[in-house]
Design a protein around this motif. Structure first.
Motif, mmCIF file in Angstrom:
data_model
loop_
_atom_site.group_PDB
_atom_site.id
_atom_site.type_symbol
_atom_site.label_atom_id
_atom_site.label_comp_id
_atom_site.label_asym_id
_atom_site.label_seq_id
_atom_site.Cartn_x
_atom_site.Cartn_y
_atom_site.Cartn_z
ATOM 1 N N SER A 110 4.351 1.750 -3.494
ATOM 2 C CA SER A 110 3.070 1.181 -2.835
ATOM 3 C C SER A 110 3.212 1.180 -0.766
ATOM 4 O O SER A 110 1.528 0.818 -0.579
ATOM 5 C CB SER A 110 4.004 -0.051 -2.735
ATOM 6 O OG SER A 110 4.036 -0.457 -4.187
ATOM 7 N N TYR A 111 4.229 1.579 -0.236
ATOM 8 C CA TYR A 111 3.748 1.735 1.123
ATOM 9 C C TYR A 111 3.118 3.012 1.557
ATOM 10 O O TYR A 111 2.445 2.684 2.848
ATOM 11 C CB TYR A 111 5.176 1.554 1.856
ATOM 12 C CG TYR A 111 5.435 2.745 3.155
ATOM 13 C CD1 TYR A 111 5.674 1.616 3.779
ATOM 14 C CD2 TYR A 111 5.178 3.510 3.383
ATOM 15 C CE1 TYR A 111 5.828 1.725 5.472
ATOM 16 C CE2 TYR A 111 5.724 4.337 4.860
ATOM 17 C CZ TYR A 111 6.494 3.151 5.444
ATOM 18 O OH TYR A 111 5.744 3.587 7.362
ATOM 19 N N ASN A 112 3.712 4.379 1.486
ATOM 20 C CA ASN A 112 3.060 5.175 1.265
ATOM 21 C C ASN A 112 1.474 4.925 0.982
ATOM 22 O O ASN A 112 0.668 5.817 1.676
ATOM 23 C CB ASN A 112 3.386 6.573 0.461
ATOM 24 C CG ASN A 112 4.356 7.594 0.816
ATOM 25 O OD1 ASN A 112 4.657 7.107 2.211
ATOM 26 N ND2 ASN A 112 5.181 7.698 0.024
ATOM 27 N N ILE A 113 0.789 4.203 -0.433
ATOM 28 C CA ILE A 113 -0.103 4.090 0.322
ATOM 29 C C ILE A 113 -1.391 3.422 1.027
ATOM 30 O O ILE A 113 -2.284 3.439 1.697
ATOM 31 C CB ILE A 113 -0.488 3.733 -1.729
ATOM 32 C CG1 ILE A 113 -0.427 4.162 -2.853
ATOM 33 C CG2 ILE A 113 -2.284 3.276 -1.606
ATOM 34 C CD1 ILE A 113 -1.695 6.088 -2.817
ATOM 35 N N HIS A 114 -0.080 2.434 1.173
ATOM 36 C CA HIS A 114 -0.927 1.785 2.353
ATOM 37 C C HIS A 114 -0.790 1.810 3.605
ATOM 38 O O HIS A 114 -2.060 2.248 3.961
ATOM 39 C CB HIS A 114 0.364 -0.196 3.014
ATOM 40 C CG HIS A 114 -0.162 -0.716 4.118
ATOM 41 N ND1 HIS A 114 -1.073 -1.250 3.576
ATOM 42 C CD2 HIS A 114 0.284 -0.672 4.384
ATOM 43 C CE1 HIS A 114 -0.973 -2.383 4.440
ATOM 44 N NE2 HIS A 114 0.087 -2.277 5.807
ATOM 45 N N ALA A 115 0.243 2.270 4.013
ATOM 46 C CA ALA A 115 0.260 3.022 5.593
ATOM 47 C C ALA A 115 -0.270 4.422 5.409
ATOM 48 O O ALA A 115 -0.380 5.341 6.680
ATOM 49 C CB ALA A 115 1.376 3.398 5.784
ATOM 50 N N GLY A 116 -0.938 5.271 4.339
ATOM 51 C CA GLY A 116 -1.486 6.450 4.087
ATOM 52 C C GLY A 116 -2.903 5.884 4.120
ATOM 53 O O GLY A 116 -3.786 5.972 4.727
ATOM 54 N N VAL A 117 -3.686 6.570 2.833
ATOM 55 C CA VAL A 117 -4.575 6.452 2.490
ATOM 56 C C VAL A 117 -5.515 4.987 2.290
ATOM 57 O O VAL A 117 -6.798 4.378 2.765
ATOM 58 C CB VAL A 117 -4.934 6.657 0.708
ATOM 59 C CG1 VAL A 117 -4.894 8.053 1.036
ATOM 60 C CG2 VAL A 117 -4.304 5.829 -0.072
#
Length: 561
Positions: A110-117
């Motif tokens: 969830s974090y990677n999606i938010h902070a990335g794409v």
């Protein structure tokens, strides 16, 4: 000295020794940057880990609160410019944080999606007004971001969406209709980057959750990462202001591909963190569990597994931080936004190969961690069972590893040039340098045969797979060797890890190059070509080296903390 007439352009990583000596390595981080990493680590330990069981039951309100806490700590603002309440830090630090967040199970996804794409499209493609509107909310955790590209009939072929956007007669808004499938953060997100077809081209749009016609389907029942929200985004006559076009009209493919490049690198760092977690769990269990009156870690076959995990992780982090450092240097040197985007696009191959290598290193690590746990590793009360299931998706999302291998091979052949950089194997160099140089030479010879035979690597994809695996292995070997050489007094563990990685890596490259050449030639021509492949400079006792690696890690598990 051995030379080949097959050569590479300066753009490729197979460059000169001076550039390699200046590569960024994990040992280059300063105290301030390590403090940021420690903040992420403590956030996972204190706030996320105690609630993983509830998160796995899709109690999304917990994840929403965790995003707010992450925002307070600055963990969502790493790559957001200061003008929009961000920290404006670089890819290296973003990677370091993603690695530590990688210990957070489903929340890390969830974090990677938010902070990335979910963040970077605004940073790199947003208008001033769009940045002011959305980035402060995203950086603080007030709003959660998501990215809607995949459709039921557009997975790997994602640039041909059926979702369409039609401009209104008065030119004030677009009406969007369609469905976006498997959208991470779907049920938690406040804003989505949505890709839709406009006049036979693809355009990116900013779609807020509260717009009329936006709805979310049921949560998908997944094999792993159960705690992340994954559902269909349904768009029915959604009116989106024309000011919400993200980037240029009809140029959505540029947004999609450039953001995916960066997302692949961020995923690679997260995979490194989870792989380290798997190894720690395996080592700790092996130090407690006895069989035949001996601890598991006393058995040399178990030691070999631990060493192999460590070698893969060491190679993965050497390569990923190298790429992040190179990208930071290129972005910093760019004079305008167009140059920035060109710099990012130039690293499509490196981002893809890191995604492949790190996700497969993670797959290996979790598999061996379960094996070391034996029957207990199959039980849900042990964390490795969840890690095993969670890891499987990493070889699928952000582009399947098969698609990424095609990208790697395509970019590699584009960089192939007949005018620069002879590859040389210096017989007087240290053994690891000879292994790396020999691997580069084998790559060049394989490429020479593929191009000379005019192999269509898009149609005959086995060649793409083999070329991509060779160049990935060479990149990892080269990064690890540069990392070792950069240290004035490297730890013995680093020397051992590099020894194993370079020697085993060379043999993998040689075997793959042989397969490529044998697929093109036969008879006497084949024998002649195979005779030109460089021979291994030496053979070392890798059993002993791996036992020494395992002993170091078992004695001091903080090596990969």
């Amino acid at each position: 000295m051995e030379k080949t007439t097959c050569q590479f352009s300066e753009a490729i990583f197979l460059g000169d020794e001076v550039k390699r000596n200046a590569l960024f390595t994990p040992e280059d981080f300063q105290d301030e940057e390590e403090l940021i990493a420690k903040t992420a680590e403590m956030f996972i330990k204190q706030d996320v880990t105690p609630q993983i069981e509830a998160i796995e039951k899709q109690q999304h309100e917990i994840s929403v609160k965790l995003f707010e806490k992450a925002g307070e700590l600055g963990l969502l603002a790493i790559e957001v410019p200061e003008d929009y309440d961000g920290l404006e830090l670089n890819k290296k630090i973003s990677g370091l944080v993603a690695e530590r967040i990688g210990f957070g199970g489903s929340f890390s996804v969830s974090y990677n999606i938010h902070a990335g794409v979910g963040t970077l499209p605004y940073v790199y493609f947003g208008t001033e007004e769009q940045k002011k509107t959305y980035l402060p909310k995203i950086a603080s955790g007030e709003w959660i971001g998501a990215y809607a590209l995949t459709e039921p009939d557009a997975g790997s072929d994602a640039l041909k969406p059926k979702t369409n956007a039609i401009l209104s007669d008065d030119g004030t808004h677009y009406t969007i209709n369609g469905e976006k499938q498997w959208i991470t953060n779907a049920n938690m997100a406040d804003v989505y980057v949505v890709f839709a077809k406009t006049d036979n081209a693809m355009t990116a749009f900013i779609v807020e959750r509260t717009y009329d016609g936006v709805s979310i389907g049921v949560e998908e029942m997944k094999m792993g990462i159960k705690g992340s929200s994954t559902a269909t985004l349904i768009l029915q006559d959604v009116k989106v202001p024309k000011e919400n076009v993200l980037g240029e009209l009809g140029q959505g493919h540029k947004v999609a591909m450039n953001i995916l490049n960066m997302a692949r690198l961020k995923l690679a760092f997260s995979n490194i963190g989870t792989a380290k977690q798997a190894m720690h769990l395996a080592v700790n269990y092996g130090k407690e569990r006895k069989q035949f009156n001996h601890f598991l870690v006393d058995f040399t076959m178990i030691q070999e597994k631990i060493a192999n995990m460590a070698v893969a992780i060491y190679g993965a982090e050497s390569a990923a931080y190298r790429t992040a450092g190179d990208m930071d240097d290129a972005i910093e040197a760019a004079t305008d936004q167009q140059a920035v985007m060109k710099s990012i696009a130039n690293y499509a191959m490196e981002c893809a190969l890191n995604k492949v290598f790190c996700s497969e290193s993670l797959a290996y690590a979790v598999d061996e961690a379960v094996q070391i746990h034996g029957g207990y590793g199959y039980m849900q009360e042990y964390d490795v069972e969840r890690l095993y299931r969670d890891a499987r998706i990493s070889r699928i999302f952000e582009g399947t590893n098969e698609i990424n291998r095609l990208t790697i091979a395509k970019m590699l052949t584009k960089r192939f040039d007949s005018g620069l950089h002879n590859s040389v194997v210096d017989q007087q160099a240290d053994v690891n340098t000879q292994f790396v140089a020999s691997a580069k030479l084998a790559l060049q010879l394989a490429l020479q045969h593929v191009t000379s035979a005019q192999i269509d690597i898009n149609a005959e994809q086995e060649y793409s797979r083999a070329l991509s695996d060779i160049v990935t292995q060479v990149y990892v070997m080269d990064a690890a060797l540069a990392r070792l050489k950069k240290q004035a007094t490297p730890p013995e563990l680093h020397t051992l890890l590099t020894d194993v990685l370079c020697e085993e890596g060379y043999h993998k490259v040689s075997q793959l190059a042989t397969s490529i050449i044998a697929g093109i030639q036969d008879g006497e021509a084949l024998n002649t070509s195979l005779a030109s492949l460089p021979k291994a400079p030496t053979h070392r006792n890798l059993f002993a080296k791996k036992r020494a690696i395992a002993t170091e890690i078992i004695t001091n598990p903080k090596w990969f903390a």
